[in-house]
Design a protein around this motif. Structure first.
Motif, PDB file in Angstrom:
ATOM      1  N   ASP A 408     -24.860  13.653  60.922  1.00 38.27           N
ATOM      2  CA  ASP A 408     -24.199  13.267  59.676  1.00 38.27           C
ATOM      3  C   ASP A 408     -22.678  13.344  59.842  1.00 38.27           C
ATOM      4  O   ASP A 408     -22.129  14.424  60.089  1.00 38.27           O
ATOM      5  CB  ASP A 408     -24.652  14.202  58.553  1.00 38.27           C
ATOM      6  N   PRO A 409     -21.964  12.222  59.718  1.00 42.94           N
ATOM      7  CA  PRO A 409     -20.502  12.246  59.882  1.00 42.94           C
ATOM      8  C   PRO A 409     -19.786  13.052  58.805  1.00 42.94           C
ATOM      9  O   PRO A 409     -18.626  13.437  58.987  1.00 42.94           O
ATOM     10  CB  PRO A 409     -20.109  10.763  59.809  1.00 42.94           C
ATOM     11  N   LYS A 410     -20.484  13.347  57.690  1.00 43.43           N
ATOM     12  CA  LYS A 410     -19.869  14.197  56.666  1.00 43.43           C
ATOM     13  C   LYS A 410     -19.852  15.661  57.118  1.00 43.43           C
ATOM     14  O   LYS A 410     -19.077  16.469  56.593  1.00 43.43           O
ATOM     15  CB  LYS A 410     -20.641  14.098  55.348  1.00 43.43           C
ATOM     16  N   VAL A 411     -20.715  15.978  58.065  1.00 41.67           N
ATOM     17  CA  VAL A 411     -20.853  17.357  58.535  1.00 41.67           C
ATOM     18  C   VAL A 411     -20.167  17.553  59.885  1.00 41.67           C
ATOM     19  O   VAL A 411     -19.530  18.575  60.131  1.00 41.67           O
ATOM     20  CB  VAL A 411     -22.346  17.736  58.654  1.00 41.67           C
ATOM     21  N   TRP A 412     -20.281  16.544  60.759  1.00 38.33           N
ATOM     22  CA  TRP A 412     -19.812  16.665  62.136  1.00 38.33           C
ATOM     23  C   TRP A 412     -18.690  15.664  62.411  1.00 38.33           C
ATOM     24  O   TRP A 412     -18.840  14.471  62.168  1.00 38.33           O
ATOM     25  CB  TRP A 412     -20.959  16.402  63.115  1.00 38.33           C
ATOM     26  N   GLU A 413     -17.588  16.160  62.934  1.00 32.24           N
ATOM     27  CA  GLU A 413     -16.511  15.276  63.378  1.00 32.24           C
ATOM     28  C   GLU A 413     -16.953  14.527  64.636  1.00 32.24           C
ATOM     29  O   GLU A 413     -17.534  15.125  65.546  1.00 32.24           O
ATOM     30  CB  GLU A 413     -15.260  16.107  63.678  1.00 32.24           C
ATOM     31  N   ASP A 414     -16.672  13.229  64.691  1.00 37.67           N
ATOM     32  CA  ASP A 414     -17.131  12.396  65.820  1.00 37.67           C
ATOM     33  C   ASP A 414     -18.615  12.642  66.071  1.00 37.67           C
ATOM     34  O   ASP A 414     -19.036  12.975  67.184  1.00 37.67           O
ATOM     35  CB  ASP A 414     -16.334  12.703  67.090  1.00 37.67           C
ATOM     36  N   ALA A 415     -19.396  12.464  65.020  1.00 41.08           N
ATOM     37  CA  ALA A 415     -20.803  12.876  65.042  1.00 41.08           C
ATOM     38  C   ALA A 415     -21.615  12.233  66.145  1.00 41.08           C
ATOM     39  O   ALA A 415     -22.553  12.838  66.665  1.00 41.08           O
ATOM     40  CB  ALA A 415     -21.448  12.568  63.684  1.00 41.08           C
ATOM     41  N   MET A 416     -21.281  11.008  66.538  1.00 42.22           N
ATOM     42  CA  MET A 416     -22.082  10.301  67.524  1.00 42.22           C
ATOM     43  C   MET A 416     -21.612  10.543  68.957  1.00 42.22           C
ATOM     44  O   MET A 416     -22.221  10.042  69.901  1.00 42.22           O
ATOM     45  CB  MET A 416     -22.071   8.796  67.230  1.00 42.22           C
ATOM     46  N   LYS A 417     -20.548  11.309  69.138  1.00 41.06           N
ATOM     47  CA  LYS A 417     -20.024  11.565  70.477  1.00 41.06           C
ATOM     48  C   LYS A 417     -20.597  12.859  71.048  1.00 41.06           C
ATOM     49  O   LYS A 417     -20.850  13.823  70.331  1.00 41.06           O
ATOM     50  CB  LYS A 417     -18.495  11.653  70.449  1.00 41.06           C
ATOM     51  N   PHE A 418     -20.758  12.844  72.371  1.00 43.14           N
ATOM     52  CA  PHE A 418     -21.213  14.030  73.101  1.00 43.14           C
ATOM     53  C   PHE A 418     -20.002  14.906  73.394  1.00 43.14           C
ATOM     54  O   PHE A 418     -19.175  14.593  74.260  1.00 43.14           O
ATOM     55  CB  PHE A 418     -21.902  13.591  74.395  1.00 43.14           C
ATOM     56  N   LYS A 419     -19.856  15.998  72.644  1.00 42.92           N
ATOM     57  CA  LYS A 419     -18.694  16.883  72.773  1.00 42.92           C
ATOM     58  C   LYS A 419     -19.167  18.336  72.777  1.00 42.92           C
ATOM     59  O   LYS A 419     -19.156  19.002  71.751  1.00 42.92           O
ATOM     60  CB  LYS A 419     -17.712  16.652  71.617  1.00 42.92           C
ATOM     61  N   PRO A 420     -19.591  18.852  73.926  1.00 40.87           N
ATOM     62  CA  PRO A 420     -20.049  20.250  73.981  1.00 40.87           C
ATOM     63  C   PRO A 420     -18.995  21.235  73.487  1.00 40.87           C
ATOM     64  O   PRO A 420     -19.328  22.291  72.922  1.00 40.87           O
ATOM     65  CB  PRO A 420     -20.347  20.465  75.468  1.00 40.87           C
ATOM     66  N   GLU A 421     -17.714  20.889  73.664  1.00 34.89           N
ATOM     67  CA  GLU A 421     -16.635  21.802  73.286  1.00 34.89           C
ATOM     68  C   GLU A 421     -16.647  22.139  71.800  1.00 34.89           C
ATOM     69  O   GLU A 421     -16.100  23.182  71.401  1.00 34.89           O
ATOM     70  CB  GLU A 421     -15.274  21.184  73.651  1.00 34.89           C
ATOM     71  N   ARG A 422     -17.274  21.293  70.983  1.00 32.81           N
ATOM     72  CA  ARG A 422     -17.277  21.553  69.546  1.00 32.81           C
ATOM     73  C   ARG A 422     -17.923  22.907  69.230  1.00 32.81           C
ATOM     74  O   ARG A 422     -17.617  23.521  68.217  1.00 32.81           O
ATOM     75  CB  ARG A 422     -17.986  20.431  68.801  1.00 32.81           C
ATOM     76  N   PHE A 423     -18.832  23.368  70.095  1.00 33.93           N
ATOM     77  CA  PHE A 423     -19.552  24.604  69.798  1.00 33.93           C
ATOM     78  C   PHE A 423     -18.746  25.852  70.122  1.00 33.93           C
ATOM     79  O   PHE A 423     -19.142  26.956  69.751  1.00 33.93           O
ATOM     80  CB  PHE A 423     -20.900  24.619  70.526  1.00 33.93           C
ATOM     81  N   PHE A 424     -17.625  25.703  70.811  1.00 27.42           N
ATOM     82  CA  PHE A 424     -16.767  26.868  71.020  1.00 27.42           C
ATOM     83  C   PHE A 424     -16.113  27.310  69.719  1.00 27.42           C
ATOM     84  O   PHE A 424     -15.731  28.470  69.567  1.00 27.42           O
ATOM     85  CB  PHE A 424     -15.684  26.560  72.063  1.00 27.42           C
ATOM     86  N   ASP A 425     -15.976  26.392  68.774  1.00 26.57           N
ATOM     87  CA  ASP A 425     -15.324  26.704  67.495  1.00 26.57           C
ATOM     88  C   ASP A 425     -16.324  26.894  66.357  1.00 26.57           C
ATOM     89  O   ASP A 425     -15.928  27.209  65.241  1.00 26.57           O
ATOM     90  CB  ASP A 425     -14.362  25.578  67.110  1.00 26.57           C
ATOM     91  N   LEU A 426     -17.616  26.689  66.646  1.00 22.91           N
ATOM     92  CA  LEU A 426     -18.596  26.695  65.561  1.00 22.91           C
ATOM     93  C   LEU A 426     -19.323  28.014  65.397  1.00 22.91           C
ATOM     94  O   LEU A 426     -19.937  28.252  64.372  1.00 22.91           O
ATOM     95  CB  LEU A 426     -19.634  25.583  65.777  1.00 22.91           C
TER      96      LEU A 426
END
Length: 508
Positions: A408-426
């Protein structure tokens, strides 16, 4: 006169069918039910709207009518939830209400009449089975007890890739990773359950191995098929639904196979063997508590372990490698982390996984983008309740569209992209807040999460540590989704690999 009566009857019949078709609109307005597509056909309801894969169809309907829907799957009312807030309300405030499972034919035949861990209704039997699963089978201690099984089977996988044919001048060879992952996981599960490998190129195909492979193939073929009779019972009554006979015959085969394995362990058990497999563990407990550990419970638990633990983990590995091959920078980062933390003097093992945060982020991002359970295992309401201010009737099947929530793009920035780094901040923010639910949630959440993450992490880390990986050609890996019991890739993953660390592979 007769003609007039005929036309009046025809008109009344038409009006009646029209009323049935648009009945959801009146119910929504008068009873405050969740929104629904306006046309619900007699007998089939909204089933006419659906195309495979189901999670994508439901996501499109939710985009049009809202994140909380009440659909009619034939005779069954179905609540479809596609937002974190609605999922949270289902699994917190209404967790007990939605703790039941719908009575589907698969549960009737493969679930021993709705008595196994997956299919049992919420109550004393389910609580007993859940305790067995969490304490005796899937506890941290028990998972760690079988660490050598996982390590040895991954060594077999590495040797298989090292010794496979088709090597080119540049040292690369093409490998079918879908088959390799599935066979590795089936071996891990059956070594843990009964101490035997059933996919083994060395010892050939015995009658027992062929029997096992046939059962596994039938299980995933039949279980993954759409059983329209679950929603339109009249098809079963008039004999048009052929799946029930297949389910019944399959369960006889599964039962006989697992009982033979139990008898083998019962008859040849020694003190040394007492806790060497899960069957041995449960047979030991049976001696002091035969009621709660009878043979049917053991068979059912082992069948759940095999079915739920094999294809799901294998598919997650296949999706993860596909994403890494399409994102070579991420693959380079994962390799660098493994080289830095473990090096080339030994193979990675279970204890190393906490020191590989980037690899863990790759797995989480894979589970976000490609959850092998895109629709969480169905729940059913035991009583009427409210979700999002809407009334939900008793007996409604609950489908939570994890795939839609996690993209969901309302929940995830660049929702369709593969970005493992996002989980370092989550960590501590979004995780645990119903935006990520690959293993379900609440009372009926998957108890095998710990084991699944360990084996997936260990396999991926080992393959990255031991081999260089490339796509088969310049084209990106096809990420289309297929249909089945889990969410398989439409095109099985074939990739190229070559050994990358001679000193490391001396340990293989």
């Amino acid at each position: 006169m007769e003609i007039s009566i005929f036309f009046v009857s025809l008109l009344l019949s038409f009006l009646y069918l029209l009323l049935l078709a648009f009945r959801p609109i009146f119910l929504i307005k008068s009873l405050k039910f969740p929104p629904s597509p306006p046309l619900s056909l007699p007998i089939i309801g909204h089933l006419y709207l659906f195309k495979k894969p189901l999670h994508q169809t439901l996501a499109k309907i939710s985009q049009k009518y809202g994140p909380i829907l009440l659909l009619q799957f034939g005779s069954r009312p179905v609540l479809v939830v596609s937002s974190p807030a609605a999922a949270e309300e289902c699994f917190t405030k209404n967790d007990v209400v939605f703790a039941n499972r719908p009575r589907l034919l698969a549960g009737k035949h493969l679930g021993y009449g709705y008595t196994t861990l997956v299919w049992s209704p919420y109550g004393d039997n389910w609580r007993s089975l859940r305790r067995i699963a969490t304490v005796e089978i899937l506890s941290t201690h028990r998972v760690q007890m079988f660490a050598d099984v996982r390590q040895d089977e991954i060594l077999h996988l590495v040797r298989r890739l090292l010794n496979g044919g088709g090597e080119r001048e540049d040292g690369y060879r093409a490998v079918d990773l879908k088959s390799a992952f599935f066979e590795t996981m089936a071996n891990v599960m059956m070594l843990t359950i009964g101490g035997k490998r059933y996919y083994d190129d060395v010892s050939g195909n015995s009658e027992e191995k062929l029997r096992f492979k046939e059962i596994v193939a039938e299980t995933f073929a039949v279980s993954g098929a759409t059983n329209i009779g679950d929603f339109v019972p009249i098809l079963r009554w008039i004999g048009m639904d052929k799946i029930e006979n297949k389910l019944r015959a399959l369960q006889v085969k599964r039962d006989n196979f697992m009982q033979d394995l139990i008898e083998e362990h019962r008859n040849f058990k020694s003190e040394k063997q007492r806790n060497s497999t899960l069957i041995d563990v449960l047979l030991s407990l049976q001696e002091n508590d035969p009621q709660n550990y009878n043979d049917e419970i053991i068979r059912g638990m082992m069948q759940v372990m095999l079915t739920a633990g094999t294809d799901t983990s294998a598919s997650t590995m296949e999706w993860a490698m596909s994403l890494l091959l399409n994102n070579p920078d991420a693959l380079t980062k994962a390799r660098a982390e493994i080289d830095c933390q473990i090096g080339h003097s030994r193979l990675v093992d279970d204890s190393d996984l906490p020191r590989l945060p980037y690899l863990q982020a790759v797995i989480k991002e894979t589970l976000r983008l490609c959850p092998v359970g895109p629709m969480l295992v169905p729940h059913e309401s035991a009583a009427g309740c409210t979700v999002g201010g809407y009334r939900v009737p008793s007996g409604a099947m609950l489908l939570v569209n994890a795939w839609a929530i996690q993209r969901d793009p309302k929940v995830w920035e660049d929702a369709m992209k593969f970005k493992p780094e996002r989980f370092f901040d989550l960590d501590g923010k979004k995780e645990g807040s119903f935006v990520m639910m690959p293993f379900g949630y609440g009372r009926r959440g998957c108890p095998g999460e710990n084991m699944a993450l360990r084996v997936v992490g260990l396999v991926l880390a080992s393959l990255i540590q031991c081999f260089e990986w490339e796509r088969l050609d310049r084209e990106t890996v096809d990420m289309s989704e297929g249909s089945g019991l889990t969410m398989p890739k439409a095109q099985p993953l074939v990739a190229r690999c070559r050994p990358r660390a001679v000193e490391l592979l001396q340990h293989v």
